[in-house]
Write an enzyme that holds these catalytic residues in place. Structure first.
Site, PDB file in Angstrom:
ATOM      1  N   GLY A 149      26.677 -22.707 -14.181  1.00  0.00           N
ATOM      2  CA  GLY A 149      26.096 -23.906 -13.534  1.00  0.00           C
ATOM      3  C   GLY A 149      26.661 -24.683 -12.694  1.00  0.00           C
ATOM      4  O   GLY A 149      26.807 -26.046 -12.762  1.00  0.00           O
ATOM      5  N   HIS A 193      29.107 -27.000 -17.872  1.00  0.00           N
ATOM      6  CA  HIS A 193      28.799 -25.864 -17.869  1.00  0.00           C
ATOM      7  C   HIS A 193      29.763 -24.596 -18.104  1.00  0.00           C
ATOM      8  O   HIS A 193      29.421 -23.706 -18.540  1.00  0.00           O
ATOM      9  CB  HIS A 193      27.793 -25.579 -17.200  1.00  0.00           C
ATOM     10  CG  HIS A 193      26.507 -26.448 -16.765  1.00  0.00           C
ATOM     11  ND1 HIS A 193      25.506 -26.232 -17.886  1.00  0.00           N
ATOM     12  CD2 HIS A 193      26.241 -27.405 -16.319  1.00  0.00           C
ATOM     13  CE1 HIS A 193      24.441 -26.820 -17.728  1.00  0.00           C
ATOM     14  NE2 HIS A 193      24.898 -27.827 -16.752  1.00  0.00           N
TER      15      HIS A 193
END
Length: 172
Positions: free
Chosen positions: A150, A142
């Site tokens: 994330g 992420h």
């Protein structure tokens, strides 16, 4: 709390690694290879320098080095953290020792994925090889080049793919 998040991330890696120890079914057909620590140079093959500066050297007031000058409670600093995604699910630890560990964690995640990719492409002349390589704490996909996201601070997946594609021409 920021420091608890980092502790949880590190604990996740340890629990998974613990499953491969001993004389259980997993240990009968796999070998645990001690991971290598990545380097700033490796991270810079994908991540921006200013972003890495903030991860590596979160600067305190009164420090005259050339990294970020911040008062951690200031609006300016909060905006800087937001710009680089270093809030909410990806905070920078507040304690100086935890910050050092956090940077080490980033280097460890990147280095272990780089090493796993290296094991897959190495011809054996540099040590171990592998048909399958697993980095238990990896997969931090992420993170962007200049932004955390994330629960991911560095994108070890991109670094490992680059290693596989380049055959190791990039730095570590």
């Amino acid at each position: 709390d920021r420091d608890l998040l980092l502790e949880a991330l590190l604990k996740r890696c340890g629990i998974l690694h613990g499953a491969t120890k001993g004389k259980g079914a997993l240990s009968s057909f796999l070998t645990v290879v001690p991971p290598k620590l990545g380097t700033r140079k490796l991270l810079e093959t994908f991540h921006g320098r200013e972003y890495l500066d903030l991860l590596q050297f979160p600067k305190r007031e009164g420090d005259d080095s050339e990294t970020h000058v911040v008062d951690e409670d200031s609006t300016e600093y909060q905006k800087l953290l937001a710009q680089y995604g270093l809030e909410d699910d990806c905070p920078i630890p507040t304690d100086p020792n935890a910050r050092t560990l956090h940077w080490h964690y980033c280097l460890a995640v990147a280095g272990a994925s780089w090493q796993a990719a290296s094991l897959l492409i190495d011809d054996g002349s540099h040590g171990a090889t592998a048909d399958v390589a697993i980095h238990w704490g990896g997969g931090r996909h992420h993170a962007h080049a200049n932004k955390a996201g994330g629960f991911c601070y560095v994108n070890d997946v991109v670094l490992a793919i680059n290693r596989l594609v380049d055959g190791g021409a990039a730095a570590n």
